[in-house]
Design an enzyme around this catalytic site. Structure first.
Site, short mmCIF file in Angstrom:
data_model
loop_
_atom_site.label_atom_id
_atom_site.label_comp_id
_atom_site.label_asym_id
_atom_site.label_seq_id
_atom_site.Cartn_x
_atom_site.Cartn_y
_atom_site.Cartn_z
N ASP A 25 0.84 -1.20 0.00
CA ASP A 25 0.00 0.00 0.00
C ASP A 25 0.88 1.25 0.00
O ASP A 25 1.97 1.24 0.57
CB ASP A 25 -0.91 -0.03 1.24
CG ASP A 25 -2.05 0.97 1.14
OD1 ASP A 25 -2.32 1.47 0.03
OD2 ASP A 25 -2.67 1.25 2.17
N HIS A 42 2.40 3.47 -9.18
CA HIS A 42 2.19 2.02 -9.33
C HIS A 42 3.38 1.39 -10.05
O HIS A 42 3.80 0.28 -9.71
CB HIS A 42 0.90 1.75 -10.11
CG HIS A 42 -0.34 2.12 -9.34
ND1 HIS A 42 -0.55 1.74 -8.03
CD2 HIS A 42 -1.44 2.83 -9.69
CE1 HIS A 42 -1.72 2.20 -7.61
NE2 HIS A 42 -2.28 2.87 -8.60
N SER A 71 -7.09 -5.85 -5.47
CA SER A 71 -8.21 -6.42 -4.72
C SER A 71 -9.49 -6.34 -5.55
O SER A 71 -9.57 -5.56 -6.51
CB SER A 71 -8.41 -5.66 -3.40
OG SER A 71 -9.04 -4.42 -3.66
N ARG A 77 -12.13 1.57 -8.61
CA ARG A 77 -11.32 2.79 -8.86
C ARG A 77 -11.64 3.35 -10.25
O ARG A 77 -12.19 2.64 -11.09
CB ARG A 77 -9.84 2.46 -8.75
CG ARG A 77 -9.45 2.15 -7.33
CD ARG A 77 -7.96 2.17 -7.14
NE ARG A 77 -7.66 1.94 -5.74
CZ ARG A 77 -6.50 2.14 -5.16
NH1 ARG A 77 -5.49 2.62 -5.86
NH2 ARG A 77 -6.31 1.91 -3.88
N LEU A 137 11.20 -20.84 -4.43
CA LEU A 137 10.28 -19.89 -3.77
C LEU A 137 8.97 -19.91 -4.55
O LEU A 137 9.00 -19.89 -5.78
CB LEU A 137 10.90 -18.48 -3.82
CG LEU A 137 10.06 -17.30 -3.34
CD1 LEU A 137 9.91 -17.35 -1.81
CD2 LEU A 137 10.73 -15.97 -3.72
C1 FPP Z 1 -2.05 0.29 -3.25
O1 FPP Z 1 -1.62 1.63 -3.38
C2 FPP Z 1 -1.56 -0.51 -4.32
C3 FPP Z 1 -2.32 -1.04 -5.33
C4 FPP Z 1 -3.77 -0.79 -5.41
C5 FPP Z 1 -1.74 -1.84 -6.38
C6 FPP Z 1 -0.50 -2.59 -6.05
C7 FPP Z 1 0.27 -2.68 -7.29
C8 FPP Z 1 1.60 -2.64 -7.39
C9 FPP Z 1 2.50 -2.71 -6.24
C10 FPP Z 1 2.26 -2.50 -8.70
C11 FPP Z 1 1.90 -3.56 -9.63
C12 FPP Z 1 2.73 -4.73 -9.43
C13 FPP Z 1 2.60 -5.76 -10.23
C14 FPP Z 1 3.54 -6.86 -10.14
C15 FPP Z 1 1.52 -5.82 -11.21
P1 FPP Z 1 -2.70 2.78 -3.35
O2 FPP Z 1 -2.93 3.23 -4.75
O3 FPP Z 1 -3.91 2.35 -2.60
O4 FPP Z 1 -1.90 3.86 -2.54
P2 FPP Z 1 -2.51 4.99 -1.59
O5 FPP Z 1 -3.12 4.29 -0.41
O6 FPP Z 1 -1.30 5.80 -1.20
O7 FPP Z 1 -3.49 5.77 -2.42
#
Ligand code: FPP
Length: 248
Positions: A25, A42, A71, A77, A137
């Site tokens: 996150d 991202h 999720s 979104r 792994l």
């Molecule tokens: C949460 O950050 C993260 C996500 C919703 C997506 C997670 C995705 C990645 C780490 C990159 C993609 C990786 C791969 C391998 C496809 P947020 O947007 O909720 O952050 P915030 O809480 O600061 O708004």
């Protein structure tokens, strides 16, 4: 660090986590802090993902890594952000598949895939097939995943077996329920880490985390480094896991 941690292992061998799961996150806040687009956040999160897999691969006690990449609630979104995340998934899976395979890493995906574009489903299936015999792994990516939906799906499968008279209702036990979850062939996580400062599970591995140790880190996901992982592992190794029992 690994050596130091291994020295602190208890005779039961419970002080080092074999299975680590991570809620990645903070990508959005990382981007906002820098005045750049969310997709940059991202994509930097994708780089942190690569670094993390390598960090886990080189810490031999870690056998399973499970990551919350997208999720089921993330579908709500804005469409352009969902598209960006799907494109990143396409990009990373194509780019990383060969490296993962060379490094003896097995890739698996869990989630509700009927919402995913057909090309992504095909890519994920191909990566699973390519890496299925790897043993160093196991990296499980939760994509379009929700724990409640996973449990509902398991319940439906069990109910169908009952309606076909394949099992009796009183045969349902915890082992049977776990065997119908998408994580059936991997152990429960020992440690769940959430970055970005929030302290909740957000519908991640709810059944599997009954006795999991939780670790919340303020660091935003794109800034996550192997040192952060070692701090979480060190915290884990200092804890006493009683699984509801009392000390000897
Ligand atoms: C949460 O950050 C993260 C996500 C919703 C997506 C997670 C995705 C990645 C780490 C990159 C993609 C990786 C791969 C391998 C496809 P947020 O947007 O909720 O952050 P915030 O809480 O600061 O708004």
């Amino acid at each position: 660090m690994t050596e130091l941690l291994e020295e602190t292992a208890t005779p039961q061998g419970t002080s080092l986590p074999e299975h680590i799961a991570i809620i990645m996150d903070g990508n959005g806040r990382w981007a906002t802090e820098r005045g750049v687009s969310r997709v940059r956040g991202h994509s930097q999160g994708g780089e942190a993902f690569r670094g993390l897999v390598e960090a886990c691969r080189t810490r031999p006690f870690i056998k399973y890594l499970t990551l919350y990449a997208f999720s089921i609630e993330n579908w709500k979104r804005p469409a352009d952000e969902v598209d960006d995340l799907m494109n990143l998934l396409r990009h990373y899976m194509k780019r990383e598949a060969a490296t993962m395979n060379e490094n003896n890493v097995r890739m698996r995906f869990i989630g509700q895939f009927d919402n995913l574009a057909p090309d992504i489903r095909r890519d994920l299936a191909e990566v699973e097939e390519l890496t299925k015999n790897n043993t160093r792994l196991t990296v499980t990516m939760a994509v379009s995943y929700g724990a409640r939906q996973e449990i509902r799906h398991a319940m439906q499968q069990i109910a169908e077996k009952i309606s076909r008279n394949e099992i009796a209702p009183d045969a349902i036990d915890e082992t049977m329920i776990a065997a119908h979850l998408r994580t059936a062939d991997i152990p429960d996580p020992d440690l769940i880490i959430r970055t970005g400062g929030e302290q909740r599970l957000s519908n991640f591995l709810l059944w599997q985390s009954a006795y999991t140790e939780l670790y919340f880190d303020k660091v935003l996901w794109p800034d996550y480094l192997p040192e952060n992982l070692d701090q979480a592992i060190a915290s884990f190794s200092r804890r006493e896991r009683r699984f509801g029992k009392r000390n000897a």
